[in-house]
Design an enzyme around this catalytic site. Sequence first.
Site, PDB file in Angstrom:
ATOM      1  CG  HIS A   1      -0.844  -8.449  -0.080  1.00 13.96           C
ATOM      2  ND1 HIS A   1      -0.466  -7.124   0.010  1.00 13.96           N
ATOM      3  CD2 HIS A   1      -2.151  -8.422  -0.415  1.00 13.96           C
ATOM      4  CE1 HIS A   1      -1.503  -6.346  -0.260  1.00 13.96           C
ATOM      5  NE2 HIS A   1      -2.534  -7.106  -0.531  1.00 13.96           N
TER       6      HIS A   1
ATOM      7  CE1 TYR B   1      -3.065  -2.987   0.332  1.00 15.30           C
ATOM      8  CE2 TYR B   1      -3.715  -2.210   2.497  1.00 15.30           C
ATOM      9  CZ  TYR B   1      -3.849  -3.106   1.468  1.00 15.30           C
ATOM     10  OH  TYR B   1      -4.778  -4.114   1.566  1.00 15.30           O
TER      11      TYR B   1
END
Length: 278
Positions: free
Chosen positions: A112, A54
């Site tokens: 992830h 992110y």
Amino acid sequence: MCERSVAGKSPDMTLTTMPALGLGTWELEGSDAISSVRTALGLGYTHVDTAQAYGNEAEVGRGIADSGVDRDDVWLTTKVWNTNLAPEAVITSTEESLRRLGTEFVDLLLIHWPAQIDTLEETLEAMTQLQERGLTRHLGVSNFTADQVRRAAKVAQITTNQVEYHAQLGQEPVREALRDVAASLTAYSPLGRGDLLRNDVVLGIAEEAEIEPAQVLLRWLLDQDDVVVVPKATGEAHLRSNLAALSLAPLDPTHTAALDALPKDRRVIDPPFAPDWD
């Protein structure tokens, strides 16, 4: 704040709790990320979700620090990115994440994406080393299929699998696997990236129940056992609305049935490195 017991135990065999609703921070950048996290915690959120990919771990950490909320009162999740799944990279990248976040540990560390599934066992073993060092309290995965969840659970205690889940995308095979390994599902993009807010069924339920469309969708998820929800939000009004979904009564069975009956084949997040969900 409503919390849901995590299906699983810590290394010391004590039951832990994971807040049922958190703040997702994907696509939050700079001052917006800092402000959203700070405001959310000030309103009563106790769960913040971020990731290496992110690019906002430093801002998330700043928002937590600026909020004045004790670090031990915040459930903080981050995720190891696809390029950092080799054992040594798992360790060094997580240490870097902690420095950016300004914390000595995260509550939950996730893989992830299953981008290097052939070396999953080695990745999880490295993450277990981090857990043993106290750098993460819990381990989990994200975007894993049912078979991949079961495989991961043979190596480590998996707390959750974070996947796209909303009223137009079913995840029953994944949920069944998670039940089998005593773990929860964490739902991201619970509003279908906003498209579901304009759905006629959702709008009709919101009018009848006298609540907001987003609250309809969040409540549908929260009414399900062992489902945690991490919607992104910016602005105090939006943050308050999402948080208020926790205190709403369960949806009327007829409303739940109407949402259950929506087609469950609309996947919003499907990058080239995603697994074969079929």
